[in-house]
Design an enzyme around this catalytic site. Structure first.
Site, PDB file in Angstrom:
ATOM      1  N   ASP A 185       0.864  -1.176   0.000  1.00 54.85           N
ATOM      2  CA  ASP A 185       0.000   0.000   0.000  1.00 54.85           C
ATOM      3  C   ASP A 185       0.910   1.239   0.000  1.00 54.85           C
ATOM      4  O   ASP A 185       2.130   1.155   0.171  1.00 54.85           O
ATOM      5  CB  ASP A 185      -0.980  -0.009   1.186  1.00 54.85           C
ATOM      6  CG  ASP A 185      -2.218   0.838   0.893  1.00 54.85           C
ATOM      7  OD1 ASP A 185      -2.154   1.700  -0.005  1.00 54.85           O
ATOM      8  OD2 ASP A 185      -3.256   0.663   1.563  1.00 54.85           O
ATOM      9  N   TRP A 186       0.299   2.363  -0.191  1.00 49.84           N
ATOM     10  CA  TRP A 186       0.964   3.670  -0.376  1.00 49.84           C
ATOM     11  C   TRP A 186       2.016   3.941   0.724  1.00 49.84           C
ATOM     12  O   TRP A 186       1.665   4.116   1.879  1.00 49.84           O
ATOM     13  CB  TRP A 186      -0.139   4.713  -0.367  1.00 49.84           C
ATOM     14  CG  TRP A 186       0.246   6.139  -0.574  1.00 49.84           C
ATOM     15  CD1 TRP A 186       0.690   7.005   0.378  1.00 49.84           C
ATOM     16  CD2 TRP A 186       0.179   6.874  -1.792  1.00 49.84           C
ATOM     17  NE1 TRP A 186       0.885   8.232  -0.168  1.00 49.84           N
ATOM     18  CE2 TRP A 186       0.583   8.192  -1.515  1.00 49.84           C
ATOM     19  CE3 TRP A 186      -0.188   6.563  -3.117  1.00 49.84           C
ATOM     20  CZ2 TRP A 186       0.631   9.190  -2.482  1.00 49.84           C
ATOM     21  CZ3 TRP A 186      -0.140   7.561  -4.073  1.00 49.84           C
ATOM     22  CH2 TRP A 186       0.277   8.853  -3.764  1.00 49.84           C
TER      23      TRP A 186
END
Ligand code: NOJ
Length: 763
Positions: A285-286
């Site tokens: 994820d980011w």
């Protein structure tokens, strides 16, 4: 010059050859092709393939910087770039100007529609109609690919039991079976039959795993889940997604008992790859990789990167660690290049499967970009699914549906004419201008002589009561009041956890003042999470839960309010009475002191009823249904058998309508305490007024397996209670059956479905 580079030179200058005989050059079996490509690549180029950045297309300087990175082979994927013009530009630099010429993949959060925005996932799960959800995902893919996108960060398949968590809006609610069926439907919709088809998207099941179990419902928080709960509740949708062929998986932000999911080898490698044979790639994820420093399991970015890659993360989203620090890590002998190669292979495989090596510009069709998005058929489908997603929570005295020729209608509330909230969180390329608001829907529906008055009354959040008087005055002057209350779109979604799941106080006050007038009030809720509206729900005769329904929400709500569509959605998540009742879900254990309203020393709150405000599976219709004649053909079943069940379902009312039949089981005595109910089958059945059908069910006994004391997935012999009904609390038919034989382990990588067939009577 590399063979691939030569290929692209050929392909660009002599397109006939690309699509003719030269193409066969790249029809080499995938593994062979990728192996030879990897041999050609420098370490920097390899790490580039493992690097994803968010595109900066509005800032000219940054855009140039990013194109330069592509030119240098230092990036393999972008997110947040769309539009044929930009995608083509980036792709041209990748395949024509970089040394190795490997095409990029472009990701976007297409979660519930691209340009045509559908209901948010918690809403579409309430349709209990996986085919419709698959169709919506298919349309989303058709539209997203028209904008040059080839990868979506969807489906979001986190099971969520805590409505304080804002991201409950993005998933299918609380139930692992419903969540699994919806996961499969979305993967099939996005990826279609063949990823090579230029209208299909690579799907990404997220967030792996237990992100929805964040403590206190606080986003990004740690998850404390037992291994058993992990396997019984949070993991199944991922296994179903993998079985449906999902091409990628996103590792979650959270840690589970101290092990962050972007460095969790046991789950990312031992389980996903080795046990479940997942052959796609994992994206973090980011910035979750540099965040390993915050978690406190790495001292430096390099260490974080090494841990993530070793654990099984293949692509670094926006963290910049794989592309930078891992270079030195390999050079210094801290990381084996073989591990890098493995990850590169997985990423290249995805690109190969998408057909990007055959034609890197396959998603760059200006004609499609102009014609495909938001076409008539897509808009109609959005309205259909919005209608199917609406849940009628309450309808005292059959107040609904309303007649279209009522003289005066007051539409009150800050969400009534709001064109933004229906888009919900993650609205991709959706625009307010394409939204039909609830007020517009109502105005377009009523008869010519009907007067519709509108007053917002207050803001969604705020203190000012200055709009109350106007709202009160139009209410007094009307025959019926439609009160539209709830949350704005940015009150749910990522980083939107709430400590109270009530209506904002100002709206509650407005509602009280309107109800006091004594007119018939229909409450239309528009929100991203279950709202604890206990006191209000007692005081209004009719309530529609509409969530955020997308661009056609206003029309769909009007269809339901005025009887052009008979509602049939059911809650995919329980609605608690108060925030303190959270977590409130139907498949809890019985405990040693089962909750009882009569017994003080039982598992309950002494200041609340023991039930939720509205239970999982609840939803009314304008018609009524009778369940009868339950028969179990084989009351003694072996583990390899399917239970064969039938019963009759009759529409006993005066209107055409649908019922979601729900099949629950309970294993009252097992080696490990089992939930009081588990959903094991469902189907939305449409019936004419007076029509009766036979429902035939095949329930594979293996679908009843569970993890025993030794964490082996087993079916245990014994009596199982069977419950069939209209909600998790409204059980209409009951019986039991017996599983015979010895305890047997089942293959835990297989998935099973309950097959439900509707036998229409030939008249
Ligand atoms: C963070 C979110 O958690 C994830 O769901 C999303 O796909 C990425 N950002 C990219 O936007």
């Amino acid at each position: 010059m590399s063979i691939i580079k030569i290929f692209f030179f050929l392909s660009l200058s002599v397109p006939i050859m690309l699509y003719g005989k030269e193409k066969s050059l790249f029809r080499a079996p995938m593994d062979e092709f990728i192996d030879s490509l990897i041999k050609e690549m420098t370490l920097e180029e390899k790490l580039g393939q493992l690097t994803q950045y968010s595109g900066k297309i509005t800032d000219k300087e940054k855009l140039e910087e990013q194109l330069e990175l592509v030119r240098k082979g230092k990036v393999g994927s972008f997110l947040n770039i769309w539009g044929v013009e930009f995608i083509k530009k980036f792709q041209e630099v990748a395949v024509e100007e970089s040394r190795i010429g490997i095409p990029l993949i472009f990701g976007l959060d297409v979660i519930h529609g691209c340009k045509t925005i559908f209901p948010v996932p918690i809403a579409w799960a309430c349709s209990f109609d996986p085919d419709a959800v698959k169709e919506a995902s298919r349309i989303s893919a058709i539209e997203a690919t028209a904008f040059g996108i080839n990868w979506t960060f969807a489906p979001m398949i986190d099971i969520a039991l805590d409505p304080r968590w804002g991201r409950i809006v993005e998933g299918a609610g609380e139930d692992p079976y419903l969540g699994s069926v919806m996961a499969k439907a979305q993967v099939e919709g996005y990826q279609g039959e063949d990823l090579k088809d230029s209208t299909t998207l690579l799907a990404c099941a997220k967030h792996f795993v237990a992100y929805g179990a964040c403590e206190g419902g606080r986003d990004y928080n740690s998850a404390e889940v037992s291994i058993r709960t992990l396997y019984e509740v949070y993991l199944p949708p991922f296994l179903y997604a993998i079985k449906a062929g999902v091409g990628s998986i996103m590792s979650a932000f959270n840690d589970i008992s101290g092990i962050p999911m972007s460095a969790n080898k046991e789950l990312l490698t031992n389980l996903l790859r080795e046990k479940w044979n997942f052959d796609g790639f994992v994206v973090s994820d980011w910035r979750a990789i540099p965040e390993l420093l915050n978690h406190g399991i790495a001292e430096s970015r390099m260490e974080a990167g090494i841990k993530a890659l070793y654990s099984g993360v293949d692509m670094d989203m926006e963290g910049g660690v794989f592309g930078n620090e891992l270079f030195e890590a390999v050079r210094e002998g801290k990381l084996s290049e073989d591990v890098v190669d493995k990850a590169v292979r997985r990423v290249l495989k995805a690109k190969y499967k998408l057909g990007l090596f055959d034609d890197p510009f396959k998603y760059c069709n200006l004609e499609r970009e102009k014609l495909v998005p938001l076409n008539k058929e897509h808009i109609e489908k959005a309205r259909e699914l919005a209608c199917k997603s609406i849940v009628l929570l309450k309808n005292e005295g059959n107040l609904l549906p309303l007649r279209k020729d009522i003289k005066r209608i007051a539409v009150i509330g800050p969400l009534a004419n709001d064109a933004s909230s229906p888009l919900g969180p993650w609205s991709a390329l959706g625009e307010e201008k394409d939204v039909v608001t609830i007020l517009e829907g109502i105005k377009g529906k009523v008869s010519k002589g009907t007067e519709v008055f509108y007053a917002p009354g207050c803001e969604i959040i705020g203190d000012s009561e200055s709009g109350f008087e106007e709202a009160i005055s139009i209410a007094k002057n009307s025959d019926v009041v439609i009160l539209v209350l709830g949350e704005s779109r940015d009150m749910s979604g990522e980083a939107r956890s709430r400590s109270e799941i009530t209506l904002p106080e100002i709206q509650r006050k407005l509602a009280e003042r309107i109800i006091e007038i004594g007119k018939r009030v229909i409450l239309v809720l528009s929100n991203g999470r279950p709202l604890a509206i206990s006191s209000l729900s007692e005081r209004v005769p009719a309530i529609l839960e509409t969530w955020f329904l997308g661009i056609q929400g206003g029309n769909a709500i009007a269809d339901v309010l005025f009887g052009d569509y008979n509602p049939g959605g059911k809650l995919a998540v329980s609605i608690p009475r108060s925030t303190g009742q959270v977590p409130c879900f139907y498949y809890h254990k019985n405990t040693g002191r089962p909750a009882s309203s009569e017994i003080v020393h039982s598992s309950r709150y002494f200041d609340l009823p023991i039930t939720p405000l509205y239970p999982f599976g609840h939803g009314l219709s304008y018609t009524s249904f009778k369940y009868s004649k339950l028969k179990i053909k084989n009351k003694k079943v072996g583990i390899d058998d399917s239970l064969q069940i039938s019963f009759l379902l009759k529409n006993t009312g005066k209107l055409f309508g649908s019922e979601v039949i729900q099949l629950y089981v309970r294993d009252p005595v097992a080696s490990v305490a089992q939930p009081v109910k588990k959903l094991k089958g469902f189907k939305r059945v449409y019936l004419e007024a007076g029509e009766e059908v036979e429902i035939k069910i095949k329930l594979p006994v293996k679908l009843l397996s569970f993890y025993n004391i030794d964490m082996k997935k087993v079916v245990e012999p014994g009596v199982i209670e069977l419950m069939i009904g209209s909600s998790s609390e409204d059980i209409r038919l009951r019986d039991s059956f017996t599983i015979i034989g010895n305890v047997r382990e089942v293959d835990e990588t297989s998935v099973y479905y309950c097959d439900i067939e509707v036998k229409k009577n030939k008249r």
